[in-house]
Design a protein around this motif. Sequence first.
Motif, PDB file in Angstrom:
ATOM      1  N   LYS A 668     -10.471  13.698  -7.606  1.00 25.73           N
ATOM      2  CA  LYS A 668     -11.612  14.128  -6.806  1.00 25.73           C
ATOM      3  C   LYS A 668     -11.136  14.496  -5.406  1.00 25.73           C
ATOM      4  N   GLN A 669     -12.036  15.170  -4.682  1.00 30.02           N
ATOM      5  CA  GLN A 669     -11.668  15.814  -3.428  1.00 30.02           C
ATOM      6  C   GLN A 669     -11.079  14.839  -2.413  1.00 30.02           C
ATOM      7  N   GLU A 670     -11.643  13.646  -2.313  1.00 30.57           N
ATOM      8  CA  GLU A 670     -11.179  12.719  -1.281  1.00 30.57           C
ATOM      9  C   GLU A 670      -9.755  12.210  -1.524  1.00 30.57           C
ATOM     10  N   ASN A 671      -9.250  12.398  -2.764  1.00 32.51           N
ATOM     11  CA  ASN A 671      -7.886  11.965  -3.071  1.00 32.51           C
ATOM     12  C   ASN A 671      -6.872  13.099  -3.004  1.00 32.51           C
ATOM     13  N   LEU A 672      -7.342  14.292  -2.649  1.00 32.29           N
ATOM     14  CA  LEU A 672      -6.457  15.452  -2.580  1.00 32.29           C
ATOM     15  C   LEU A 672      -5.447  15.286  -1.437  1.00 32.29           C
ATOM     16  N   ILE A 673      -4.152  15.429  -1.753  1.00 34.99           N
ATOM     17  CA  ILE A 673      -3.117  15.284  -0.715  1.00 34.99           C
ATOM     18  C   ILE A 673      -2.247  16.530  -0.582  1.00 34.99           C
ATOM     19  N   GLY A 674      -2.434  17.520  -1.436  1.00 32.13           N
ATOM     20  CA  GLY A 674      -1.616  18.721  -1.302  1.00 32.13           C
ATOM     21  C   GLY A 674      -2.035  19.807  -2.258  1.00 32.13           C
ATOM     22  N   LYS A 675      -1.728  21.039  -1.863  1.00 27.16           N
ATOM     23  CA  LYS A 675      -1.991  22.191  -2.711  1.00 27.16           C
ATOM     24  C   LYS A 675      -0.721  23.022  -2.771  1.00 27.16           C
ATOM     25  N   GLY A 676      -0.425  23.523  -3.953  1.00 26.24           N
ATOM     26  CA  GLY A 676       0.754  24.362  -4.119  1.00 26.24           C
ATOM     27  C   GLY A 676       0.469  25.489  -5.071  1.00 26.24           C
ATOM     28  N   GLY A 677       1.493  26.335  -5.271  1.00 24.28           N
ATOM     29  CA  GLY A 677       1.326  27.474  -6.142  1.00 24.28           C
ATOM     30  C   GLY A 677       1.079  27.085  -7.582  1.00 24.28           C
ATOM     31  N   SER A 678       1.502  25.875  -7.961  1.00 23.12           N
ATOM     32  CA  SER A 678       1.346  25.470  -9.350  1.00 23.12           C
ATOM     33  C   SER A 678       0.236  24.456  -9.548  1.00 23.12           C
ATOM     34  N   GLY A 679      -0.554  24.148  -8.530  1.00 21.93           N
ATOM     35  CA  GLY A 679      -1.694  23.252  -8.727  1.00 21.93           C
ATOM     36  C   GLY A 679      -1.933  22.318  -7.563  1.00 21.93           C
ATOM     37  N   ASN A 680      -3.057  21.601  -7.623  1.00 17.66           N
ATOM     38  CA  ASN A 680      -3.395  20.599  -6.608  1.00 17.66           C
ATOM     39  C   ASN A 680      -2.718  19.279  -6.928  1.00 17.66           C
TER      40      ASN A 680
END
Length: 986
Positions: A668-680
């Motif tokens: 879920k959104q609050e646990n998001l720590i990074g985004k890259g070309g191959s996924g969150n």
Amino acid sequence: MLAAMPSRLLSSFCYLLFFLSLVAAGVESDERQILLSLKAALEKSNTNVFDSWNDTNSLCKFHGITCNSEGSVNGIELSYQKLSGVLPFDSICQLQSLEKLSLGFNFLNGKVEEDLKNCVTLWYLDLGNNIFSGPFPDISPLSQLQYLYLNQSGFTGAFPWKSLVNMAGLVQLSVGDNPFDITPFPTEVVNLKNLNWLYLSNCTLTGKIPAGIGNLTELRNLEFSDNFMSGEIPAEIGKLQKLQQLEFYNNSFSGKFPVGFGNLTSLKNFDGSMNLLEGDLSELRPLTNLVSLQLFENNLSGQIPEEFGEFKQLVNLSLYRNGLTGPIPQKIGSWAEFNFIDASENFLNGSIPPDMCSKGKMVALLLLQNKLTGEIPASYANCLTLKRFRVSNNSLSGTVPAGIWGLPKAEIIDIELNQLEGSVTSDIKNAKTLAQIYARMNRLAGEIPEEISEASKLVTIDLSENQISGKIPVGIGELKQLSTLHLQSNKLAGSIPSSLGSCNSLSDIDMAKNSLSGEIPSSLGYLPTLNSLNLSYNDISGEIPMSFTSLRLSLFDLSNNQLRGPIPQALSIQAYNGSLNGNPGLCSLDVISSFRSCSANSGMSKDVRTLIICFAIAFILLLVCLGLYLQLKQKEKDRERSLKEESWDVKSFHVLSFTEDEILDSIKQENLIGKGGSGNVYKVILSNGKELAVKHIWNTDSTGRKKSRSSSPMLAKRREKSKEFDAEVQTLSSIRHVNVVKLYCSITSEDSSLLVYEYMPNGSLWDRLHTSRKVELDWDTRYEIAVGAAKGLEYLHHGCERLVIHRDVKSSNILLDEFLKPRIADFGLAKIVQADIGKDSTHVIAGTHGYIAPEYGYTYKVNEKSDVYSFGVVLMELVTGKRPIEPEFGDNKDIVNWVCSKVQSKDGMNSVVDSRIPERYKDEAIKVLKIAILCTATLPALRPTMRSVVQMLEDADPCKLVGIVISKDGSGKVEVTDKELFKPSS
């Protein structure tokens, strides 16, 4: 006969037979236990070689075991068997009849103990091409040795040369490619008069070649390249009349070839390149059996002897970067299946020999930067094997043979800086492998053929400063790999084809000084990698496309055209000052003194108009951002809801302490720590407090909807994601190494994929070096990170069942655990090289700008040496504290160019070391920097393996590291046929 024996004698004979059978049975039992202990020591090896080593088979049926006539083990042959582990020499040397021990080309490690000296019956010992550590022990008792192979085995310290005194029977000695302590050429060797093979390359030798070398009259092979030897070549070397191979490249030998050198009439392969040799080549005239002659990068002068043209076996000739004069013998290469010539950067004159490809095997003709005249011989238009044709910077004239443009295997055609005429012909449609055309500054005319679009591998086209006319072909937009397009200073007319906007790799466009007309295609503004655009001095009209506002160019020039309308504000910056001059129809929305205002007649004050425009734009942006935020929130909720509705397949690769529900509930959104070309990437904290990192790859379109099975573009993109996911799983699931990030499991469904990793609390090396200043990296930590990351890559290249090429090595893919220990991560681009293709490279474009090896710009081919280059960039980051790309490096320069330009002196070397590294650690940092420079060599063949990189990093003695030279595969030399794989200006 037995019946005739007296009963007492018969009884004694039977007793003797019984006793001997007991002894034999006991010997076999002992030897079986010894071999089984060897099997136990190596049982973790990834091989089935020991399947036959069991209690039922006889010893002589064990795989790799040979026995003598009495049934005792006399040979162990287990080379090339992927063996790993530490050898139990204390057991092995108890085999009383052991004569041959061959364990080369494996992954054996640890130290070789003194117990080896107990193998006194050995006459053959091969421990070469392994990963041992520590010094090699004194083996003086092995007086029966005839063959000793220890090359490229990782041994360090002082080699026991004195132990060779007892081995007068040695026939072959190969101990090169080991970082031994610096030592003069060992005099013990010149007394081994039975030697026919001597390999001492790259083992830190100094001093001169002793005159005693002439004692080794049985030598067929003599190699001591890649050392620190100096002085002149002794005349006594002429006594080695059986010598067939002589290599001493990359030393500091000086002086002329001694009188009598021509006595080496059996010589077939001779390489004395990269020394300080001087004088002419006259002493080499009698060497009529030469097959390969390499003397590049010396101080040789005089002419190439005419006799070289009569060498009927010569197939390789490399003489570049000398001071040679006169003509090239016209018969050279016309007798045998000639392979290549490189005589570049001399002062040669006359014409190009016409028959070097007469046998149809030539792959490279490299004669750039001489004073050659005459025409390009028409025979080379039929040289179908030719890959590299480079004759630039001469005084060649006449018409370029049409077939040259269509050579089916050509990778580079370089004819620039001559007076050549003719045109680029339609034959170019046959050039399916052609990557680079350099034809600048000639007298080429005619039109660029439409068929150029069929040369689909083209990366660079430079036809500038010629007399080419007509239109730019529309089909040029089909060249998807095209990076550089230079057509300036010609007579081109018509419009710029909008199809160029399809060349997504284009980074450099120069069409200045032509007669181009029409409008600038807006599609150029959407090129994602465009860095330089010059359309100046044409007749281009219309407005500047608004799409240009998103470009960030290092060079931008539209001056001296017929452009009109407003100048986009994004282009009204100081960096582009003068780039739009000479366009009287342009007007300025801002205050640019050299252009009229676009609204000079408006009654509303400029300040009021500006204020209204700003408020309007701000309001629109606010609404857009609000809408996007609400849309993203809704999309995230839909995805979270969708996650729980999917049917999941869990594949575990380690013992798991969590369930799939714990993972799914945490995406879920609050646990998001990074985004890259191959996924969150999400951080997951389990109920037991353990932290995990989860990469989430959605197989959905940009709206979050499931992809339609009927949409082929969407299916293609979906398959691409699926392949990326499969690549990462396939790579990581089989890897077990402390310096490679651990993959616990994969969780997949039809429309979503999850990878569950160990969590790295200290982020990436990039963060610590360039972003976060909360935890400053001291030198000890940087060094440990370098060694750990190198070991991780070494494992991928050398320790896995099959070679794994990462293809995206960079500091952001080196993660740090709670103790700042490194882990290699992000294998979305990794390539497992299948067993049936060995070390063949892959053509898939991969990597990150600043870390990409230069061969990408030449062939887009990738192998493990491309990883080595990228790791060299990481080492430079660690030492300098700089990013791979910095403005201070200059236009089109990266950290490798910058470092290499600074390290020509000790002061320059010190200046590149990060100022945060204390003075007392500067020497150690410079040692690591030297390794980085080796790793980033232009030619892949000159880069060390990752195994060698680890050895060099672990070597703490400064004296040792100064002399580290690249080790080769086996004991052979990698032949380099061209001094550059891409243009210096690229």
